[in-house]
Scaffold this motif. Structure first.
Motif, PDB file in Angstrom:
ATOM      1  N   SER A  22       0.816  -1.218   0.000  1.00  0.00           N
ATOM      2  CA  SER A  22       0.000   0.000   0.000  1.00  0.00           C
ATOM      3  C   SER A  22       0.847   1.264   0.000  1.00  0.00           C
ATOM      4  O   SER A  22       0.357   2.340  -0.309  1.00  0.00           O
ATOM      5  CB  SER A  22      -0.986   0.000   1.167  1.00  0.00           C
ATOM      6  OG  SER A  22      -0.367  -0.440   2.332  1.00  0.00           O
ATOM      7  N   GLU A  23       2.117   1.186   0.337  1.00  0.00           N
ATOM      8  CA  GLU A  23       3.001   2.355   0.287  1.00  0.00           C
ATOM      9  C   GLU A  23       3.969   2.234  -0.903  1.00  0.00           C
ATOM     10  O   GLU A  23       5.069   2.783  -0.865  1.00  0.00           O
ATOM     11  CB  GLU A  23       3.772   2.499   1.596  1.00  0.00           C
ATOM     12  CG  GLU A  23       2.892   2.783   2.812  1.00  0.00           C
ATOM     13  CD  GLU A  23       2.389   4.215   2.853  1.00  0.00           C
ATOM     14  OE1 GLU A  23       2.947   5.079   2.154  1.00  0.00           O
ATOM     15  OE2 GLU A  23       1.413   4.454   3.585  1.00  0.00           O
ATOM     16  N   SER A  54       2.217  -8.036   5.280  1.00  0.00           N
ATOM     17  CA  SER A  54       1.688  -7.709   6.605  1.00  0.00           C
ATOM     18  C   SER A  54       0.954  -6.374   6.588  1.00  0.00           C
ATOM     19  O   SER A  54       1.362  -5.446   5.893  1.00  0.00           O
ATOM     20  CB  SER A  54       2.835  -7.646   7.613  1.00  0.00           C
ATOM     21  OG  SER A  54       2.337  -7.310   8.890  1.00  0.00           O
ATOM     22  N   ALA A  55      -0.109  -6.285   7.377  1.00  0.00           N
ATOM     23  CA  ALA A  55      -0.902  -5.050   7.440  1.00  0.00           C
ATOM     24  C   ALA A  55      -0.725  -4.355   8.788  1.00  0.00           C
ATOM     25  O   ALA A  55      -1.531  -3.508   9.167  1.00  0.00           O
ATOM     26  CB  ALA A  55      -2.380  -5.382   7.208  1.00  0.00           C
ATOM     27  N   ILE A  56       0.322  -4.699   9.528  1.00  0.00           N
ATOM     28  CA  ILE A  56       0.419  -4.187  10.905  1.00  0.00           C
ATOM     29  C   ILE A  56       1.265  -2.915  10.996  1.00  0.00           C
ATOM     30  O   ILE A  56       0.793  -1.880  11.439  1.00  0.00           O
ATOM     31  CB  ILE A  56       0.966  -5.298  11.838  1.00  0.00           C
ATOM     32  CG1 ILE A  56       0.037  -6.514  11.789  1.00  0.00           C
ATOM     33  CG2 ILE A  56       1.098  -4.775  13.267  1.00  0.00           C
ATOM     34  CD1 ILE A  56       0.546  -7.751  12.491  1.00  0.00           C
ATOM     35  N   THR A  57       2.527  -3.009  10.579  1.00  0.00           N
ATOM     36  CA  THR A  57       3.444  -1.880  10.791  1.00  0.00           C
ATOM     37  C   THR A  57       4.094  -1.484   9.480  1.00  0.00           C
ATOM     38  O   THR A  57       4.564  -2.354   8.740  1.00  0.00           O
ATOM     39  CB  THR A  57       4.521  -2.278  11.835  1.00  0.00           C
ATOM     40  OG1 THR A  57       3.887  -2.344  13.100  1.00  0.00           O
ATOM     41  CG2 THR A  57       5.652  -1.265  11.911  1.00  0.00           C
ATOM     42  N   PHE A  58       4.146  -0.174   9.217  1.00  0.00           N
ATOM     43  CA  PHE A  58       4.872   0.316   8.042  1.00  0.00           C
ATOM     44  C   PHE A  58       6.108   1.062   8.520  1.00  0.00           C
ATOM     45  O   PHE A  58       6.053   1.881   9.438  1.00  0.00           O
ATOM     46  CB  PHE A  58       3.997   1.255   7.198  1.00  0.00           C
ATOM     47  CG  PHE A  58       4.787   1.885   6.074  1.00  0.00           C
ATOM     48  CD1 PHE A  58       5.250   1.112   5.028  1.00  0.00           C
ATOM     49  CD2 PHE A  58       5.093   3.243   6.096  1.00  0.00           C
ATOM     50  CE1 PHE A  58       6.012   1.681   4.002  1.00  0.00           C
ATOM     51  CE2 PHE A  58       5.839   3.816   5.068  1.00  0.00           C
ATOM     52  CZ  PHE A  58       6.298   3.026   4.024  1.00  0.00           C
ATOM     53  N   LEU A  59       7.204   0.760   7.852  1.00  0.00           N
ATOM     54  CA  LEU A  59       8.479   1.342   8.264  1.00  0.00           C
ATOM     55  C   LEU A  59       9.248   1.734   7.011  1.00  0.00           C
ATOM     56  O   LEU A  59       9.384   0.930   6.095  1.00  0.00           O
ATOM     57  CB  LEU A  59       9.191   0.201   8.990  1.00  0.00           C
ATOM     58  CG  LEU A  59      10.352   0.416   9.930  1.00  0.00           C
ATOM     59  CD1 LEU A  59      10.539  -0.845  10.732  1.00  0.00           C
ATOM     60  CD2 LEU A  59      11.576   0.763   9.189  1.00  0.00           C
ATOM     61  N   ARG A  69      -0.491   0.325  12.075  1.00  0.00           N
ATOM     62  CA  ARG A  69      -1.824   0.303  11.459  1.00  0.00           C
ATOM     63  C   ARG A  69      -2.141   1.649  10.804  1.00  0.00           C
ATOM     64  O   ARG A  69      -3.267   2.149  10.878  1.00  0.00           O
ATOM     65  CB  ARG A  69      -2.900  -0.023  12.514  1.00  0.00           C
ATOM     66  CG  ARG A  69      -2.697  -1.357  13.244  1.00  0.00           C
ATOM     67  CD  ARG A  69      -3.114  -2.519  12.403  1.00  0.00           C
ATOM     68  NE  ARG A  69      -3.114  -3.788  13.128  1.00  0.00           N
ATOM     69  CZ  ARG A  69      -3.321  -4.960  12.549  1.00  0.00           C
ATOM     70  NH1 ARG A  69      -3.529  -5.050  11.261  1.00  0.00           N
ATOM     71  NH2 ARG A  69      -3.295  -6.056  13.245  1.00  0.00           N
ATOM     72  N   GLY A  70      -1.123   2.301  10.263  1.00  0.00           N
ATOM     73  CA  GLY A  70      -1.308   3.580   9.559  1.00  0.00           C
ATOM     74  C   GLY A  70      -1.109   4.810  10.425  1.00  0.00           C
ATOM     75  O   GLY A  70      -0.947   5.912   9.911  1.00  0.00           O
ATOM     76  N   TYR A  71      -1.113   4.648  11.750  1.00  0.00           N
ATOM     77  CA  TYR A  71      -0.988   5.819  12.626  1.00  0.00           C
ATOM     78  C   TYR A  71       0.489   6.121  12.901  1.00  0.00           C
ATOM     79  O   TYR A  71       1.222   5.232  13.360  1.00  0.00           O
ATOM     80  CB  TYR A  71      -1.710   5.579  13.963  1.00  0.00           C
ATOM     81  CG  TYR A  71      -3.199   5.414  13.811  1.00  0.00           C
ATOM     82  CD1 TYR A  71      -4.022   6.525  13.670  1.00  0.00           C
ATOM     83  CD2 TYR A  71      -3.782   4.149  13.806  1.00  0.00           C
ATOM     84  CE1 TYR A  71      -5.399   6.373  13.508  1.00  0.00           C
ATOM     85  CE2 TYR A  71      -5.150   3.984  13.645  1.00  0.00           C
ATOM     86  CZ  TYR A  71      -5.949   5.103  13.500  1.00  0.00           C
ATOM     87  OH  TYR A  71      -7.304   4.954  13.336  1.00  0.00           O
TER      88      TYR A  71
END
Ligand code: CMC
Length: 428
Positions: A22-23, A54-59, A69-71
């Motif tokens: 998604s990014e 994974s949909a949990i953490t974006f780094l 979760r996007g925050y």
């Protein structure tokens, strides 16, 4: 994106689809590589390998971005609370007020540990490392709650295990400290918040009032939030891999604690203080240590510097540096190790070797300093990291289960001896 990646080996070309996150992170999906070509990939340390979607953490390590979760981590650290972040990571959305009440109540209801578990603490040597104790105690929970061993558990069983884990980990951790000090155990006080309760169980002594300092509570709350998840790092990958064999959740988490213990991962916060103390003991010549860290023939590294994914700055370190200054100022701490840390940071940040390689102080450089300032014993630092990381491990385990991921089982390139015949002693 419709393009495909092509790999040509010995004039034969194989095509593989690209997967876009998604990014816009793009990966070559090589899951069909071996079936098509008989080849595997080699990537020691998994530096270029995505093990899951994974949909949990974006780094984003280059831009210093971390989001749960996007925050953005900055917003969560400023405005949220550790239990709320735990709920977010595990369930995917921020809770409503009712959901939060119910989650907090459930956690509060399970803070006590089985009385028989206390006997384990008596059996450990008095100088046992609390990470060894924590990992053993978490694993032992699967024996106290044997229903957790059933691989066909219901969602309700899983939820209960999750509540027990989050509720009991501070109690287990504080007991290991009390036991190492030979002090009486302090039972949880369920009128306190999660962080307050942990501090109370650690530092209260019977017959004396224990006064909580809001600056300390706030700093610890932030630290736990900042450590709560970090996508597919060493301990998280361990939890997912152990869980992929359908081992129970307690044992999977205990394995994560063991992985976290190492000084290249969560153990770095303890290693930072041990390093600073050694520098002081040996005369405080900073340049000597910087030169050692740069010397390829010397195994010494500056603990608390560098990161596998952050190559510009660690966003967690930026937030916690501010907290660190607040805590030190509020508590009026005068500690040579802290002075040494500031000096080391200033020298390393100007040094070409560190600049070229993108080596900056990471979250563990400052977290160790805060823990020390608020009186947490050095050996407990990594335990605090484990308490913070627990919701992330749980969320990642849940995701692995719900994705129905296959058992984790990498391949290898064998470089040992070719087939040879056994010979008896007299012929060797
Ligand atoms: N001191 C001196 N040199 C270093 C350091 C350091 N702390 N970290 C990396 N380097 C050098 C390394 O020698 C290499 O140099 P060269 O390119 O000339 O061979 C280059 O920087 C790249 O290092 P690497 O080992 O390939 O990087 P990595 O991604 O494999 O390792 C790391 C990342 C965190 C293990 C490493 O930076 C390290 O050992 N740091 C100290 C331990 C530490 O603070 N760990 C906590 C990480 S934050 C908590 C967490 O999320 O787990």
């Amino acid at each position: 994106m419709s393009e495909k990646a092509k790999i040509t080996v010995n004039d034969k070309t194989y095509e593989f689809p690209l997967t876009v996150g998604s990014e816009n992170e793009t990966a070559i999906d090589i899951s069909a590589l071996r079936a098509q070509s008989g080849l595997i990939t080699l990537d020691t340390g998994f530096k270029n390998t995505g093990s899951t979607k994974s949909a949990i953490t974006f780094l984003d390590g280059e831009k210093g971005i971390l989001r749960y979760r996007g925050y953005p981590i900055e917003q969560l650290a400023k405005e949220s609370d550790f239990l709320e972040v735990a709920y977010l990571l595990i369930n995917g959305e921020l809770p409503t007020a009712d959901q939060m009440d119910s989650f907090s109540d459930n956690i509060t209801n399970h803070t006590l540990i089985h009385e028989d578990m206390k006997r384990f603490y008596e059996a450990f040597p008095s100088n046992a490392h609390p990470m060894g104790i924590l990992s053993s105690m978490l694993s032992s929970m699967s024996t106290f709650y044997p229903e957790s061993q059933n691989p066909d558990r219901t969602d309700k069983d899983v939820e209960l295990t999750i509540h027990r884990l989050i509720a009991k980990i501070p109690t287990l951790a504080a007991l290991s400290y009390k036991s190492s000090k030979g002090q009486p155990y302090i039972y949880p006080d369920n009128s306190l918040s999660y962080v307050e309760n942990f501090l109370y169980m650690m530092f209260a002594v019977p017959s004396e009032d224990y006064v909580l300092d809001p600056v300390v509570v706030d700093a610890l709350n932030k630290l736990l939030i900042l450590h709560a998840d970090h996508e597919q790092n060493c301990s998280t990958s361990t939890v997912r891999i152990v869980g992929s064999s359908k081992a129970n959740l307690y044992s999977s988490i205990a394995a994560g604690v063991s992985a976290l213990w190492g000084p290249l991962h969560g153990g770095a916060n303890q290693a930072v203080i041990v390093m600073l103390e050694r520098m002081i003991r040996e005369g405080g010549d900073m340049q000597k240590w910087i030169d050692k860290a740069k010397d390829k023939n010397d195994p010494f590294r500056l603990m608390g510097f560098g990161h596998r994914v952050y190559k510009n700055f660690d966003p967690r370190a930026t937030i916690i540096k501010k907290s660190c200054d607040d805590v030190l100022e509020k508590l009026g701490v005068d500690d040579p190790a802290l002075e040494m840390a500031k000096e080391l940071e200033a020298i390393a940040l100007k040094d070409e070797y560190f600049i070229e390689r993108g080596l900056y102080p990471n979250v563990d450089f400052y977290s160790g300093i805060i823990y020390r300032a608020i009186g947490i014993p050095t050996e407990m630092f990594t335990v605090l990291f484990a308490i913070g990381r627990l919701p992330g491990w749980i969320a990642q385990w849940k995701e692995m289960v719900s994705n129905n991921e296959p058992i984790g089982r990498p391949r290898q390139v064998y470089i040992g001896a070719k087939e040879r015949n056994y010979t008896s002693f007299d012929k060797r």
